[in-house]
Design a protein around this motif. Sequence first.
Motif, mmCIF file in Angstrom:
data_model
loop_
_atom_site.group_PDB
_atom_site.id
_atom_site.type_symbol
_atom_site.label_atom_id
_atom_site.label_comp_id
_atom_site.label_asym_id
_atom_site.label_seq_id
_atom_site.Cartn_x
_atom_site.Cartn_y
_atom_site.Cartn_z
ATOM 1 N N ARG A 1 -12.589 6.409 2.138
ATOM 2 C CA ARG A 1 -13.038 7.226 1.002
ATOM 3 C C ARG A 1 -14.534 7.466 0.978
ATOM 4 O O ARG A 1 -14.999 8.453 0.400
ATOM 5 C CB ARG A 1 -12.630 6.545 -0.318
ATOM 6 C CG ARG A 1 -11.149 6.397 -0.513
ATOM 7 C CD ARG A 1 -10.814 5.747 -1.835
ATOM 8 N NE ARG A 1 -11.027 4.294 -1.820
ATOM 9 C CZ ARG A 1 -11.988 3.661 -2.456
ATOM 10 N NH1 ARG A 1 -12.857 4.320 -3.197
ATOM 11 N NH2 ARG A 1 -12.099 2.345 -2.381
ATOM 12 N N HIS B 1 -11.470 -8.720 -5.013
ATOM 13 C CA HIS B 1 -10.210 -8.142 -4.559
ATOM 14 C C HIS B 1 -9.152 -8.390 -5.621
ATOM 15 O O HIS B 1 -9.060 -9.488 -6.165
ATOM 16 C CB HIS B 1 -9.765 -8.796 -3.243
ATOM 17 C CG HIS B 1 -8.682 -8.048 -2.524
ATOM 18 N ND1 HIS B 1 -8.931 -6.931 -1.757
ATOM 19 C CD2 HIS B 1 -7.345 -8.258 -2.470
ATOM 20 C CE1 HIS B 1 -7.792 -6.491 -1.242
ATOM 21 N NE2 HIS B 1 -6.811 -7.269 -1.660
ATOM 22 N N HIS C 1 -1.786 -2.000 -7.794
ATOM 23 C CA HIS C 1 -2.778 -1.265 -8.581
ATOM 24 C C HIS C 1 -2.368 -1.184 -10.044
ATOM 25 O O HIS C 1 -3.170 -1.456 -10.941
ATOM 26 C CB HIS C 1 -2.949 0.151 -8.012
ATOM 27 C CG HIS C 1 -3.658 1.088 -8.944
ATOM 28 N ND1 HIS C 1 -5.000 0.974 -9.224
ATOM 29 C CD2 HIS C 1 -3.205 2.157 -9.659
ATOM 30 C CE1 HIS C 1 -5.354 1.924 -10.075
ATOM 31 N NE2 HIS C 1 -4.280 2.651 -10.359
ATOM 32 N N TYR D 1 -0.456 -1.302 3.026
ATOM 33 C CA TYR D 1 -1.706 -0.546 2.990
ATOM 34 C C TYR D 1 -2.926 -1.450 3.208
ATOM 35 O O TYR D 1 -4.008 -0.967 3.517
ATOM 36 C CB TYR D 1 -1.845 0.251 1.696
ATOM 37 C CG TYR D 1 -1.913 -0.564 0.416
ATOM 38 C CD1 TYR D 1 -3.111 -1.053 -0.068
ATOM 39 C CD2 TYR D 1 -0.756 -0.817 -0.333
ATOM 40 C CE1 TYR D 1 -3.179 -1.777 -1.242
ATOM 41 C CE2 TYR D 1 -0.809 -1.531 -1.516
ATOM 42 C CZ TYR D 1 -2.024 -2.012 -1.966
ATOM 43 O OH TYR D 1 -2.084 -2.728 -3.140
ATOM 44 N N ARG D 2 -2.735 -2.747 3.037
ATOM 45 C CA ARG D 2 -3.781 -3.696 3.408
ATOM 46 C C ARG D 2 -3.618 -4.091 4.879
ATOM 47 O O ARG D 2 -2.533 -4.001 5.443
ATOM 48 C CB ARG D 2 -3.713 -4.959 2.556
ATOM 49 C CG ARG D 2 -3.970 -4.786 1.073
ATOM 50 C CD ARG D 2 -3.877 -6.137 0.387
ATOM 51 N NE ARG D 2 -4.155 -6.096 -1.035
ATOM 52 C CZ ARG D 2 -3.232 -5.986 -1.981
ATOM 53 N NH1 ARG D 2 -1.953 -5.895 -1.647
ATOM 54 N NH2 ARG D 2 -3.568 -5.973 -3.262
ATOM 55 N N GLN E 1 -12.503 -3.019 -2.993
ATOM 56 C CA GLN E 1 -12.173 -2.471 -1.667
ATOM 57 C C GLN E 1 -11.128 -1.360 -1.670
ATOM 58 O O GLN E 1 -10.951 -0.679 -0.661
ATOM 59 C CB GLN E 1 -11.688 -3.571 -0.695
ATOM 60 C CG GLN E 1 -12.366 -4.919 -0.842
ATOM 61 C CD GLN E 1 -13.858 -4.891 -0.662
ATOM 62 O OE1 GLN E 1 -14.363 -4.230 0.219
ATOM 63 N NE2 GLN E 1 -14.572 -5.636 -1.510
ATOM 64 N N TYR E 2 -10.423 -1.181 -2.799
ATOM 65 C CA TYR E 2 -9.321 -0.220 -2.803
ATOM 66 C C TYR E 2 -9.356 0.664 -4.046
ATOM 67 O O TYR E 2 -9.696 0.208 -5.141
ATOM 68 C CB TYR E 2 -7.957 -0.926 -2.742
ATOM 69 C CG TYR E 2 -7.654 -1.460 -1.375
ATOM 70 C CD1 TYR E 2 -6.997 -0.679 -0.428
ATOM 71 C CD2 TYR E 2 -8.057 -2.733 -1.001
ATOM 72 C CE1 TYR E 2 -6.734 -1.147 0.845
ATOM 73 C CE2 TYR E 2 -7.805 -3.220 0.277
ATOM 74 C CZ TYR E 2 -7.150 -2.420 1.187
ATOM 75 O OH TYR E 2 -6.907 -2.888 2.461
ATOM 76 N N SER E 3 -8.986 1.912 -3.854
ATOM 77 C CA SER E 3 -8.675 2.821 -4.953
ATOM 78 C C SER E 3 -7.178 3.115 -4.842
ATOM 79 O O SER E 3 -6.748 3.829 -3.926
ATOM 80 C CB SER E 3 -9.483 4.112 -4.838
ATOM 81 O OG SER E 3 -9.149 5.002 -5.884
ATOM 82 N N MET F 1 -4.171 2.658 -3.293
ATOM 83 C CA MET F 1 -3.788 2.107 -1.995
ATOM 84 C C MET F 1 -4.695 2.580 -0.859
ATOM 85 O O MET F 1 -4.392 2.337 0.314
ATOM 86 C CB MET F 1 -2.339 2.493 -1.665
ATOM 87 C CG MET F 1 -1.311 1.953 -2.630
ATOM 88 S SD MET F 1 0.363 2.452 -2.143
ATOM 89 C CE MET F 1 1.310 1.844 -3.545
ATOM 90 N N THR F 2 -5.790 3.230 -1.188
ATOM 91 C CA THR F 2 -6.674 3.772 -0.159
ATOM 92 C C THR F 2 -7.901 2.888 -0.007
ATOM 93 O O THR F 2 -8.639 2.692 -0.980
ATOM 94 C CB THR F 2 -7.102 5.203 -0.509
ATOM 95 O OG1 THR F 2 -5.943 5.999 -0.750
ATOM 96 C CG2 THR F 2 -7.900 5.821 0.636
ATOM 97 N N PRO F 3 -8.153 2.358 1.191
ATOM 98 C CA PRO F 3 -9.293 1.459 1.376
ATOM 99 C C PRO F 3 -10.626 2.202 1.302
ATOM 100 O O PRO F 3 -10.692 3.430 1.489
ATOM 101 C CB PRO F 3 -9.068 0.887 2.781
ATOM 102 C CG PRO F 3 -8.223 1.900 3.475
ATOM 103 C CD PRO F 3 -7.360 2.508 2.412
#
Length: 322
Positions: A186, A239, A244, A255-256, A176-178, A180-182
Amino acid sequence: MNVPTTAELQDLYYRMLRIRRAEEAIAARYAEQHMRCPTHLCIGEEAIAVGVCAHLTESDKVFSNHRGHGHYLAKGGSLVGLIAELYGLAAGCCGGRGGSMHLSDLSAGFIASTPIVGGTVPVAAGYAWGEQRRNSNNVVVVFFGDGCFEEGVLHETMNFAVLKNLPLVMVCENNQYSVMTPLYERQPARDIYQIAAAHGLQAVSGDGNKVEHVHALAENAIAAARDGEGPQFLELHTHRWPEHCGPNEDDELGYRMPGELLAWKQRCPLLYSGRALADAGVGAEVLLEIEQQVGAEIAEAFAEALAGPAPVLASMERHVYV
């Protein structure tokens, strides 16, 4: 969909727990400042590596990414070799040269992990092409994350793999994340596996936290690739619990979504499997024995790794090519 036997599920539980406790031990010792390499831990994602690799032979090959400890151990890589590598010691699986993100154990069929997003994907396809041309009956598995799906080389590789009907299994660990970006910030609102299917791969999606579900999907995909049915694609939802990069949790950074991490922890692969084993009549004392066995194994591995020598200066000239 085939369901693992109780004995198989117990073995899968042991393998997941071994990865979990190894990662937790790495996290606990990281602050000692003797591991001089970044670490990307896979805590919370163990079911994918274990469920997929359960169907691979020693001669099958695996390629991984920056979050590769679990894949390495699930394929049979040396635990001592992993720990020594993190400490930069000579007994490391790469002689202490690579650290956390550059792992290799050819004897186990674990070819390489690298930190470059998408870097191992075309290499895995090339290896699969070589296996095909040798008529080896081996399959090649490459693990990558949802962020890799934004790399052009992945789509180029899927095209080539279908064109050549390669014995390649592509495993997308959609966490679900790269960083801190969901995912929704993206990529468009569509299923990743459906894009893979549009490229011509046989593609399915599943729950990456239920090891018996991963086990069944992987069994079908690996058998199909081995039988000449062409490249396969698994999108498995999971998850990562820690940050990261690093040993800590970072939920306080915001960020979540509120409660998101807790919800995923309630879907812990070990909790799922522990309940399944209990339902199958496996007593709590058996799980305790497994816990004690894993704890002893990890303690012994750290002791053995740390007792080993540092690389000698002359070894810097090895494996260097001009």
